[in-house]
Design an enzyme around this catalytic site. Sequence first.
Site, PDB file in Angstrom:
ATOM      1  N   PHE A 124       0.848  -1.186   0.000  1.00 35.96           N
ATOM      2  CA  PHE A 124       0.000   0.000   0.000  1.00 35.96           C
ATOM      3  C   PHE A 124       0.892   1.248   0.000  1.00 35.96           C
ATOM      4  O   PHE A 124       1.830   1.341   0.788  1.00 35.96           O
ATOM      5  CB  PHE A 124      -0.918  -0.006   1.222  1.00 35.96           C
ATOM      6  CG  PHE A 124      -1.958   1.074   1.170  1.00 35.96           C
ATOM      7  CD1 PHE A 124      -3.068   0.948   0.351  1.00 35.96           C
ATOM      8  CD2 PHE A 124      -1.818   2.228   1.912  1.00 35.96           C
ATOM      9  CE1 PHE A 124      -4.022   1.952   0.285  1.00 35.96           C
ATOM     10  CE2 PHE A 124      -2.770   3.238   1.845  1.00 35.96           C
ATOM     11  CZ  PHE A 124      -3.873   3.095   1.032  1.00 35.96           C
ATOM     12  N   ASP A 195       1.811  -4.928   8.485  1.00 32.98           N
ATOM     13  CA  ASP A 195       0.655  -4.041   8.382  1.00 32.98           C
ATOM     14  C   ASP A 195      -0.575  -4.940   8.298  1.00 32.98           C
ATOM     15  O   ASP A 195      -0.726  -5.721   7.338  1.00 32.98           O
ATOM     16  CB  ASP A 195       0.790  -3.152   7.129  1.00 32.98           C
ATOM     17  CG  ASP A 195      -0.357  -2.152   7.005  1.00 32.98           C
ATOM     18  OD1 ASP A 195      -1.437  -2.414   7.558  1.00 32.98           O
ATOM     19  OD2 ASP A 195      -0.179  -1.125   6.311  1.00 32.98           O
ATOM     20  N   TYR A 220     -10.679   1.421  11.061  1.00 25.61           N
ATOM     21  CA  TYR A 220     -11.940   1.749  10.360  1.00 25.61           C
ATOM     22  C   TYR A 220     -12.358   0.727   9.315  1.00 25.61           C
ATOM     23  O   TYR A 220     -13.396   0.886   8.694  1.00 25.61           O
ATOM     24  CB  TYR A 220     -11.841   3.135   9.698  1.00 25.61           C
ATOM     25  CG  TYR A 220     -10.567   3.376   8.889  1.00 25.61           C
ATOM     26  CD1 TYR A 220     -10.411   2.835   7.632  1.00 25.61           C
ATOM     27  CD2 TYR A 220      -9.538   4.142   9.411  1.00 25.61           C
ATOM     28  CE1 TYR A 220      -9.258   3.055   6.901  1.00 25.61           C
ATOM     29  CE2 TYR A 220      -8.375   4.373   8.701  1.00 25.61           C
ATOM     30  CZ  TYR A 220      -8.236   3.820   7.440  1.00 25.61           C
ATOM     31  OH  TYR A 220      -7.088   4.025   6.720  1.00 25.61           O
ATOM     32  N   LYS A 221     -11.544  -0.317   9.116  1.00 27.57           N
ATOM     33  CA  LYS A 221     -11.907  -1.307   8.080  1.00 27.57           C
ATOM     34  C   LYS A 221     -12.722  -2.431   8.723  1.00 27.57           C
ATOM     35  O   LYS A 221     -13.858  -2.208   9.113  1.00 27.57           O
ATOM     36  CB  LYS A 221     -10.636  -1.815   7.412  1.00 27.57           C
ATOM     37  CG  LYS A 221      -9.868  -0.730   6.665  1.00 27.57           C
ATOM     38  CD  LYS A 221      -8.614  -1.334   6.045  1.00 27.57           C
ATOM     39  CE  LYS A 221      -7.727  -0.271   5.416  1.00 27.57           C
ATOM     40  NZ  LYS A 221      -8.283   0.278   4.183  1.00 27.57           N
ATOM     41  N   ARG A 369     -12.925  -4.196  -6.705  1.00 33.23           N
ATOM     42  CA  ARG A 369     -12.600  -4.882  -5.453  1.00 33.23           C
ATOM     43  C   ARG A 369     -13.883  -5.133  -4.666  1.00 33.23           C
ATOM     44  O   ARG A 369     -14.695  -4.233  -4.485  1.00 33.23           O
ATOM     45  CB  ARG A 369     -11.645  -3.994  -4.668  1.00 33.23           C
ATOM     46  CG  ARG A 369     -10.997  -4.643  -3.496  1.00 33.23           C
ATOM     47  CD  ARG A 369      -9.875  -3.783  -2.972  1.00 33.23           C
ATOM     48  NE  ARG A 369     -10.364  -2.557  -2.350  1.00 33.23           N
ATOM     49  CZ  ARG A 369      -9.726  -1.899  -1.383  1.00 33.23           C
ATOM     50  NH1 ARG A 369      -8.571  -2.325  -0.952  1.00 33.23           N
ATOM     51  NH2 ARG A 369     -10.225  -0.803  -0.861  1.00 33.23           N
TER      52      ARG A 369
HETATM   53  C1  LIG Z   1      -2.400  -1.603   3.924  1.00 38.16           C
HETATM   54  C2  LIG Z   1      -2.816  -0.235   4.356  1.00 38.16           C
HETATM   55  N1  LIG Z   1      -2.040   0.469   5.193  1.00 38.16           N
HETATM   56  C3  LIG Z   1      -2.381   1.719   5.590  1.00 38.16           C
HETATM   57  C4  LIG Z   1      -3.542   2.304   5.135  1.00 38.16           C
HETATM   58  C5  LIG Z   1      -3.957   3.701   5.499  1.00 38.16           C
HETATM   59  O1  LIG Z   1      -3.390   4.222   6.596  1.00 38.16           O
HETATM   60  P1  LIG Z   1      -3.980   5.540   7.286  1.00 38.16           P
HETATM   61  O2  LIG Z   1      -5.040   5.098   8.231  1.00 38.16           O
HETATM   62  O3  LIG Z   1      -2.803   6.145   7.923  1.00 38.16           O
HETATM   63  O4  LIG Z   1      -4.574   6.400   6.229  1.00 38.16           O
HETATM   64  C6  LIG Z   1      -4.379   1.593   4.284  1.00 38.16           C
HETATM   65  C7  LIG Z   1      -5.622   2.234   3.806  1.00 38.16           C
HETATM   66  O5  LIG Z   1      -6.383   1.719   3.067  1.00 38.16           O
HETATM   67  C8  LIG Z   1      -4.000   0.311   3.881  1.00 38.16           C
HETATM   68  O6  LIG Z   1      -4.764  -0.372   3.041  1.00 38.16           O
END
Ligand SMILES: Cc1ncc(COP(=O)(O)O)c(C=O)c1O
Length: 410
Positions: A124, A195, A220-221, A369
Amino acid sequence: MIARADCEALDWADPLRPFRDRFELPPGVIYLDGNSLGAMPKAARARMGAVLDQWSRDLISSWNIHDWIDLHERVGAKIGRLIGAGAGETIVADSTSINLYKVLNAALDLRPGRRVIVSERENFPTDLYMAEGVIAGRAPGHQLRLVDADGVMDALRDDVAVVMLTHVNYRTGRMYDMEAVTRAAQAKGALVIWDLAHSAGAVPVDLTGANADFAIGCGYKFLNGGPGAPAFLYAAARHHAGMRPVLSGWFGHAAPFAFEPSYRPADGIVKMAVGTPPILSLAALEAGVDVMLDASQDALRAKSLQQAEVFAALMEQELAAHGFRAASPADPAQRGSQLCYDHEQGWPIMRALIARGVIGDYRAPNILRFGFTPLYLGFTELWDAVAILRDIVQTRSWDKPEHHARARVT
Ligand SMILES: Cc1ncc(COP(=O)(O)O)c(C=O)c1O
């Protein structure tokens, strides 16, 4: 041949079906984007309402009398239970990007003399951007070595300080074998940062079992913590003593209210906190995590795999001749809780789907997706979603000018 009645039967037999009632979902919408922004738990309204009442009534005393001061640790501990962390190894703070900055710096400090961060080219982007920023702030010679997902093992050489990977790829859903990669990296003397943005609440994660070093992820996911919910940060207890917070804020101080002129880190995971936690957002996140904790992670995984299987079979059955190419691994064991399809008209097709109430998302250059959130998604909805998609493709309704217009958020 899968009929709608077959999907209805699967819904009746689904042990997770009662969880749907714990979410607010708009009628007429089939939500296949909970991997991006989870749906709203009904309890979030009451939980946030309670915090608003505390704020209005007890004002600043609330930090003590309503334990606001511990909320980031308490919710962190709950998330820790979901991802196989030990006690005191997880905290909620900041965003995933910022937490990555913190753990990357901590991990590099723990491997002095090594200057390479290995990551995946298709990671990402924020992860790669943050790594670039970390490197810019460190001694010359630090570098980011980007490889393909299949090339991670070969990239593990003696100069590697940190392997930084997203467990489930955001675009394809491809999932690493966390334990095998961690073991191989550690055997070469490197530390590993996972991550878990697309893993926490989506697939079973056992950080302790995998002997993970550090992890971060979004609230938030799949954790359904609400838009912009704070993120979580995990550090294995064995690293706590040697871990130096690069962002040395007062919430990570050993005695924030002693107001000492100089920084002195707290013990344990708390040192990774920085500034004042967002209490309202934490309250919403706690509501989401509480629902997730009530579900068996194995039952969630079983349903997620079954949903993906049914969706893939329906795509094959209804849309085989319409240019959708599966872009996720065929082996379910190597996949998170999503399926992706490549289509040259990916953008207008997704816009047309959303206009018909089927919400997935689009990732450039041409990926559609679809995320599976077993807590609130039914099998019959999958059948209906594919039927609507077939109609959009067969009638070419995706080709209306309004579906070609680009939006800022995809
Ligand atoms: C793998 C991954 N890392 C990090 C993030 C986003 O991070 P942040 O909450 O800092 O915007 C996302 C957002 O979709 C993501 O998919």
